[in-house]
Design a protein around this motif. Structure first.
Motif, PDB file in Angstrom:
ATOM      1  N   ILE A 254      -2.116   1.563  -1.520  1.00  0.00           N
ATOM      2  CA  ILE A 254      -2.099   0.142  -1.143  1.00  0.00           C
ATOM      3  C   ILE A 254      -2.714  -0.703  -2.256  1.00  0.00           C
ATOM      4  N   TYR A 255      -3.860  -0.247  -2.766  1.00  0.00           N
ATOM      5  CA  TYR A 255      -4.533  -1.046  -3.791  1.00  0.00           C
ATOM      6  C   TYR A 255      -3.667  -1.165  -5.038  1.00  0.00           C
ATOM      7  N   LEU A 256      -3.141  -0.011  -5.473  1.00  0.00           N
ATOM      8  CA  LEU A 256      -2.334  -0.033  -6.699  1.00  0.00           C
ATOM      9  C   LEU A 256      -1.061  -0.842  -6.491  1.00  0.00           C
ATOM     10  N   TYR A 259      -2.771  -4.934  -4.951  1.00  0.00           N
ATOM     11  CA  TYR A 259      -3.853  -5.702  -5.557  1.00  0.00           C
ATOM     12  C   TYR A 259      -3.933  -5.535  -7.075  1.00  0.00           C
ATOM     13  N   GLY A 349       0.110 -18.089   6.770  1.00  0.00           N
ATOM     14  CA  GLY A 349      -1.302 -18.266   6.472  1.00  0.00           C
ATOM     15  C   GLY A 349      -2.119 -16.993   6.588  1.00  0.00           C
ATOM     16  N   ALA A 350      -1.464 -15.848   6.624  1.00  0.00           N
ATOM     17  CA  ALA A 350      -2.222 -14.595   6.717  1.00  0.00           C
ATOM     18  C   ALA A 350      -2.834 -14.271   5.363  1.00  0.00           C
ATOM     19  N   THR A 351      -4.013 -13.661   5.389  1.00  0.00           N
ATOM     20  CA  THR A 351      -4.590 -13.194   4.124  1.00  0.00           C
ATOM     21  C   THR A 351      -3.832 -11.937   3.693  1.00  0.00           C
ATOM     22  N   GLN A 352      -4.144 -11.525   2.455  1.00  0.00           N
ATOM     23  CA  GLN A 352      -3.413 -10.386   1.905  1.00  0.00           C
ATOM     24  C   GLN A 352      -3.647  -9.127   2.738  1.00  0.00           C
ATOM     25  N   SER A 353      -4.921  -8.898   3.111  1.00  0.00           N
ATOM     26  CA  SER A 353      -5.206  -7.671   3.856  1.00  0.00           C
ATOM     27  C   SER A 353      -4.589  -7.745   5.248  1.00  0.00           C
ATOM     28  N   GLU A 354      -4.549  -8.934   5.834  1.00  0.00           N
ATOM     29  CA  GLU A 354      -3.908  -9.058   7.155  1.00  0.00           C
ATOM     30  C   GLU A 354      -2.418  -8.769   7.048  1.00  0.00           C
ATOM     31  N   ILE A 356      -1.038  -6.850   4.877  1.00  0.00           N
ATOM     32  CA  ILE A 356      -0.859  -5.405   4.675  1.00  0.00           C
ATOM     33  C   ILE A 356      -1.025  -4.663   5.996  1.00  0.00           C
ATOM     34  N   ARG A 357      -2.106  -5.023   6.727  1.00  0.00           N
ATOM     35  CA  ARG A 357      -2.391  -4.267   7.948  1.00  0.00           C
ATOM     36  C   ARG A 357      -1.384  -4.553   9.045  1.00  0.00           C
TER      37      ARG A 357
END
Lengths: 459, 451
Positions: A254-256, A259, A349-354, A356-357
């Motif tokens: 996910i990170y690679l 992000y 308006g979701a954040t990046q982690s939201e 993703i999840r």
């Protein structure tokens, strides 16, 4: 020596055949501008094939039958009164003596007159049969060459025939993969079946005690072959491995994927993939001499008895081995999720982690489950790490801090250096192998099905 | 109405503000997890490599003893080496020479080594002959004998010889053994340890690069002389077999399936089959080898031939899958152009499509070979873990392989000595794999640019 002679002869013959086909074809083309259907290389190759195939057929037949025929002839050379006095082992020894005499190798001890005669006869017989075979192979080869040469004409579709032969060859190559599977299934099933003539399958699959006796203790004492201790050990180590590999592998992916800066990804990804290329024996050694003692000392420090070789040691290290497997597969799958899904989530308006999840992961879930199953199947089949680091204690218990044993460890223990497939002690390896094969096969099929099904969703 | 919405809008803004900090914290946490995961994975790589390097590097140096060996005629009561007299036949001379060599072999060469060691020791140093011999490796006497056999004229002369120190000496010098252990727990006797310290001080014992690691085969009686040569060559034979068999069969199979095969049940079956084969555990291939190659076809046990065949079958799916992917990637325009010019399908494939895919096939081959090089488990089942102290000259000689040698060494009871040695062997294996992979990457980048 014989093989070298045959190979040399064959090569000379083939060179000759190609040359003849080629030159005849060239000769055809020269006068009054006849149009030859195929180029001369194809004529040469065709002549070569016509020579090669019959000769190789003869060689194959000879290789298949000659041991049996030689054996039969050698037995017939032993006088009847000697033959009746020999048991199976004695007969084999007697035959070996005669063979050694025939080859000029010589034997120890006193040589009996009938042995000398038999040895001489056998030597003559072997030489004669070899020469006959050679003559037959060469004769048929030459015959094939003559036929091919006679067929060469301007209208002969040599290219088409050569191409057909090439296709046959390619089909034979593809058949190797099928033959491998057939070989695996046949060898596992037949030998496992022989094992089940010694041991009741119910005792094998539901037995709770694994105590195979050594084959040297005699056939009377067959030992106990309960699969359950090995199965729990296998599953326990796989579970620990997945507990390490899934979070680390998935978060890495996910990170690679989401992000990391391009340049970071370019460096980090191959470094993590190095883990997949390291031989498992290296992981095993690492677990045995570094991770195991470290865990034991760590356990001592916090007052927890951890064995140096245990399910935990093997599972942790195996987890490390599986990380790149999970991370690359998940990376591929995350890449396949359409951009529009992500952009839609950002637009709300979701954040990046939201995103993703709540969007990316659910969309990729089937694929990730598929990757997870493939990784489990790899963990179950892994051998060298558990051979070195799991402690080989086939006892049914649930404590991951103690030594365990696995299916693969037991296969290695039961079959290493032992190819005398007579007792249940070595045959059990095939029953274990069959269990392992079926388990991993099911996991793989389910995983491939899920991955494939998921891929079609966005096409 | 307007009032209430205004109020609630302000409230809502407040709520969102409050939620935003929470959500941003969550965001940061999630990111942190990602960074931690990557650091863990990279940490594992670093730990593994530093651990292997730290353990293995000391094993690349080895203690040598430089001794002045005297071939004393008093100790070596041996006839003069037979000279070739004129008119003597070849066979007669060889027989005489063999007789003399047998005589030489019967001599007690330990006394020569012992005398040399005593000479190097200080005047009046008390040590019995069994203890002093433990300093040098047990094969020292063979080495000295070989020197003499090669040059019999040395009788009565003194030459300087480099001998391997024993594994115990090596451990003592390198400090792998706790020097404060009680005498009863030490491998070497007290006088021997004292003498080693003296030798080290006056330079008789020195550290040198462990060439024997690469030039010797495995050894049980002389651990310090144990080397990797046999295993290296065994691995080479198997790699050769894998390349010779797996590449043509794999590429042929891929070509058929991708270019010629009709879309039918059978070809579907082959395709599923190959995908499954790629995921079959390696140990199952070992069982196949044991049952089919060893038990049914009676191939020689412990031979690179059987091992190479097993590894070939394991490597095939890798090569087939990679080659198919490469063939799929070739542009249809190329095929159509070839067909349009009147080439047959076979000509199109072999003259136009296949050459374009060479870089990919080459890379897949190297990666497959690297995989096969590191494989251990299936080889254990076909007897390649047998102890073999010979260099395999043909693929049907008994042999072992590099990873199997690592497996055998890690189980050696002389842990102090063999743990570094195993790590050194791992370094050699990893060096091989990294080289292979580097070559694959280099070739791919280079050939792809050209294509």
């Amino acid at each position: 020596m014989n093989t070298l002679i045959v190979a040399g002869l064959l090569l000379v013959l083939l060179g000759l055949a190609y040359q003849m086909g080629w030159s005849k074809s060239r000769a055809l083309a020269t006068p009054q501008g006849v149009r030859v259907h195929s180029r001369s290389q194809y004529h040469g190759t065709l002549a070569l094939l016509w020579t090669l195939v019959p000769a190789v057929l003869i060689l194959a037949i000879w290789a298949f039958f000659s041991p049996g025929v030689t054996h039969w002839y050698a037995v017939s050379q032993i006088p009847a009164d000697v033959l009746t006095s020999l048991d199976q082992i004695g007969l084999n020894q007697q035959l070996q003596r005669i063979r050694d005499l025939a080859s000029g190798f010589g034997v120890a001890g006193e040589v009996q007159p009938f042995e000398v005669a038999a040895g001489e006869n056998l030597g003559r017989f072997q030489l004669l049969s070899f020469l006959i075979m050679l003559a037959a192979a060469a004769g048929l080869g030459v015959l094939g060459l003559m036929l091919a040469r006679r067929r060469i004409s301007a209208r002969l579709r040599a290219r088409n025939e050569v191409e057909r032969a090439v296709i046959v060859l390619l089909i034979a190559c593809s058949a190797v993969a099928i033959l491998t599977t057939v070989g695996i299934v046949a060898s596992l099933v037949t030998e496992a079946f022989r094992f089940f003539t010694y041991v009741n399958p119910l005792d094998f699959f539901f037995g709770t005690v694994w105590a195979p006796k050594f084959s040297s203790t005699g056939a009377g004492d067959a030992g106990q072959y309960g699969l359950l201790p090995l199965l729990t050990g296998t599953l326990m180590i796989s579970a620990i491995a997945m507990l390490v590999a899934v979070p680390v592998g998935l978060m890495t992916a996910i990170y690679l994927n989401q992000y990391a800066h391009r340049s970071v990804r370019k460096i980090v990804k191959p470094i993590i993939e190095i883990l997949a290329g390291i031989p498992t024996i290296v992981y095993g050694f690492f677990a045995l001499v570094t991770v195991g003692p470290f865990l034991r000392d760590f356990g001592n420090a916090i007052g927890l008895p951890i064995s140096a070789t245990s399910a935990l040691t093997a599972g942790l290290v195996m987890g490390v081995m599986i990380i790149p497997f999970i991370s690359s597969l998940s990376d591929d799958i995350l890449n396949q999720v359409p951009r529009t899904l992500r952009d839609g989530a950002y637009g709300l308006g979701a954040t990046q982690s939201e995103t993703i999840r709540n969007v990316l992961l659910p969309a990729a879930l089937p694929g990730i489950v598929g990757a997870f199953l493939l990784a489990v199947s790899r963990a179950i089949g892994e051998t060298m790490i558990v051979v070195l680091a799991a402690g080989n204690a086939p006892i049914l218990r649930g404590n991951p801090l103690e030594p365990v044993s696995t299916i693969t460890v037991s296969i290695v223990n039961q079959l290493t250096g032992d190819t005398d497939f007579t007792g249940p002690q070595s045959l059990v390896a095939f029953a274990l192998g069959l269990t392992l094969f079926i388990m991993t096969l099911c996991l793989n099929i389910v995983a491939l099905y899920i991955v494939r099904r998921f891929r079609e969703q966005y096409e | 109405m307007t009032d209430s919405t205004l109020a609630s809008a302000a409230e809502r803004r407040k709520l969102v503000r409050a939620g935003l900090t929470r959500r941003h914290a969550g965001e940061r946490l999630f990111r942190a997890f990602g960074v931690i995961a990557i650091c863990l994975a990279l940490g594992f790589v670093a730990l593994l490599f530093t651990d292997v390097l730290r353990k293995g590097i000391p094993a690349f140096t080895q203690s040598n003893i430089q001794l002045a060996v005297t071939f004393d005629p008093e100790l070596l009561k041996v006839d003069a080496a037979p000279e070739r007299s004129p008119g003597q036949s070849d066979a007669d001379f060889r027989a005489a020479r063999l007789g003399w060599e047998r005589q030489v072999a019967m001599l007690n060469w330990n006394t020569v080594v012992e005398a040399a060691l005593r000479n190097a020791a200080p005047e009046g140093f008390e040590i019995d002959s069994r203890q002093i011999l433990t300093i040098a490796e047990t094969d020292a006497r063979h080495r000295v004998r070989e020197i003499f056999v090669r040059d019999p004229a040395l009788l009565g002369q003194t030459v300087t010889v480099d001998l391997l120190a024993s594994a115990n000496t090596d451990n003592w010098v390198k400090g792998n053994i706790d020097r404060n252990l009680a005498d009863s727990q030490q491998q070497l006797s007290a006088p021997a340890r004292a003498l080693i310290d003296i030798f080290e001080e006056n330079g008789t014992i020195s550290q040198g690069f462990a060439w024997s690691l690469f030039s010797n085969v495995d050894s049980r009686s002389a651990p310090a002389a144990a080397g990797l040569l046999g295993a290296l060559l065994g691995s080479m034979w198997m790699m050769l077999i894998v390349v010779i068999l797996a590449v043509p069969i794999g590429v042929g199979s891929a070509i058929y399936l991708e270019e010629f095969a009709p879309k039918s049940r059978l070809t579907d079956l082959i395709e599923v089959n190959i995908n499954n084969l790629a995921a079959v555990p390696s140990i199952v291939f070992g069982l196949l080898g044991a049952a089919v190659f060893i038990n049914w076809f009676r191939l020689p046990l412990s031979a690179p031939l059987a091992g190479g065949l097993v590894l070939t079958l394991m490597t095939l799916p890798t090569i087939i899958i990679a080659t198919r992917a490469a063939l799929k990637g070739v542009s249809p325009a190329l095929r159509q152009a070839a067909l349009g010019m009147g080439a047959s399908r076979t000509q199109m494939v072999f003259h136009h499509v296949l050459p374009v895919t060479f870089p990919s096939i080459l890379t897949a081959t190297i990666i497959g070979v690297a995989q096969a090089l590191g494989e251990t488990a299936p080889l254990l089942l076909i007897g390649m873990n047998a102890f073999v102290a010979a260099v395999p000259a043909t693929p049907i000689d008994q042999a072992t392989a590099l990873p199997v040698q690592i497996y055998l060494w890690q189980g050696n009871e002389n842990r102090n000595f063999f743990e570094p040695r195993t790590s050194a062997a791992i370094m050699v294996l990893l060096a091989f794999m990294i080289t292979l992979n580097a070559v694959a990457i280099f070739l791919r980048s280079r050939l792809e640019k050209r294509a």
